[in-house]
Design a protein around this motif. Structure first.
Motif, short mmCIF file in Angstrom:
data_model
loop_
_atom_site.label_atom_id
_atom_site.label_comp_id
_atom_site.label_asym_id
_atom_site.label_seq_id
_atom_site.Cartn_x
_atom_site.Cartn_y
_atom_site.Cartn_z
N GLN A 141 13.83 6.06 -13.31
CA GLN A 141 13.08 5.78 -12.08
C GLN A 141 11.59 5.74 -12.37
N HIS A 142 10.87 5.05 -11.51
CA HIS A 142 9.42 4.97 -11.65
C HIS A 142 8.84 4.67 -10.28
N THR A 143 7.81 5.44 -9.89
CA THR A 143 7.19 5.21 -8.58
C THR A 143 5.99 4.29 -8.74
N VAL A 144 5.92 3.31 -7.87
CA VAL A 144 4.84 2.33 -7.91
C VAL A 144 4.17 2.26 -6.54
N THR A 145 2.90 1.85 -6.54
CA THR A 145 2.20 1.58 -5.29
C THR A 145 2.27 0.06 -5.09
N GLY A 149 0.79 -1.23 0.00
CA GLY A 149 0.00 0.00 0.00
C GLY A 149 0.82 1.28 0.00
N THR A 150 2.14 1.16 0.20
CA THR A 150 2.98 2.36 0.18
C THR A 150 3.48 2.62 -1.24
N ASN A 151 3.94 3.83 -1.46
CA ASN A 151 4.55 4.17 -2.75
C ASN A 151 6.06 3.98 -2.64
N GLN A 152 6.62 3.37 -3.64
CA GLN A 152 8.05 3.10 -3.65
C GLN A 152 8.64 3.52 -4.99
N THR A 153 9.84 4.04 -4.94
CA THR A 153 10.49 4.45 -6.18
C THR A 153 11.52 3.39 -6.60
N VAL A 154 11.33 2.90 -7.80
CA VAL A 154 12.27 1.95 -8.39
C VAL A 154 13.26 2.77 -9.22
N THR A 155 14.54 2.52 -9.05
CA THR A 155 15.54 3.25 -9.85
C THR A 155 16.47 2.28 -10.55
N TRP A 156 17.00 2.76 -11.66
CA TRP A 156 17.97 1.94 -12.42
C TRP A 156 18.99 2.85 -13.08
N ASP A 157 20.09 2.27 -13.44
CA ASP A 157 21.24 3.01 -13.95
C ASP A 157 21.18 3.19 -15.47
N THR A 158 20.94 4.44 -15.87
CA THR A 158 20.85 4.73 -17.31
C THR A 158 22.11 5.44 -17.82
#
Ligand SMILES: *[C@@H]1O[C@H](CO)[C@@H](O)[C@H](O)[C@H]1NC(C)=O
Length: 131
Positions: free
Chosen positions: A91-95, A44-53
Motif C-alpha cells: 500500500q501507499h498513500t498519495v495526495t 487534494g485528499t489523501n488516498q491509499t492505493v493497495t495491491w495484492d502482495t
C-alpha cells in the motif's frame, strides 16, 4: 539429427510457455486492489492505493516501484503519483494532485513490470468547483 530436433522442441516449448504466462519468469506485477472500479478520488485528499502482495516470486528483480496515472489509456510517466517505495509494502498513500476531472483514470504499478488497475474517477472538491 535426433538431438537437434529435440533441442528445437525444447526451445519452442520454453518460448510458448513464456508467451502463455504473458511475461518472462521473475517478473512481478501484483494486481491493484484500490482504488476499486468506479471509486472517486477528490483532488487534494489523501488516498491509499493497495495491491495484492500475497504471491510474490522467490526473487524480485525490481522492488523499487512507482505509481503512474493513466487517463483514457494515456500514461503520464513524466509525473509519477508516487515513487521510490517497496513493491512489497502492499500500500501507499498519495495526495490527489490537481488534474483534469474525469472518470477514465487508472493507476499502473511499476516494479519490473506494469499492471493497470481498475478504472476510477478524479473529481474536484465541491468547495473548489464553486470557488
Ligand atoms: C496528506 O498526507 C500528507 C503527508 O502525509 C499530510 O501532510 C497532509 O496533512 C495530509 N492531508 C490530508 C488532507 O489528510
Amino acid at each position: 539429427m535426433f538431438t537437434n530436433i529435440y533441442f528445437v522442441a525444447i526451445v519452442l516449448l520454453t518460448t510458448l510457455t513464456g508467451v502463455s504466462h504473458g511475461a518472462p519468469l521473475n517478473v512481478y506485477a501484483p494486481p491493484l486492489i484500490t482504488p476499486a472500479e468506479g471509486a472517486v478520488w477528490i483532488i487534494g485528499t489523501n488516498q491509499t492505493v493497495t495491491w495484492d502482495t500475497s504471491r510474490p516470486p522467490t526473487q524480485i528483480t525490481q522492488r523499487n516501484s512507482r505509481l503512474i496515472l493513466s487517463k483514457g489509456g494515456r500514461l503520464d510517466v513524466e509525473h509519477p503519483l508516487a515513487k521510490d517505495f517497496d513493491i512489497m509494502d502492499g500500500q501507499h498513500t498519495v495526495t490527489v494532485p490537481i488534474l483534469p476531472v474525469g472518470d477514465d483514470y487508472q493507476l499502473i504499478l511499476f516494479g519490473d513490470s506494469g499492471n493497470a488497475g481498475p478504472t476510477f474517477s478524479i473529481q474536484a472538491a465541491p468547495s473548489q468547483s464553486s470557488a
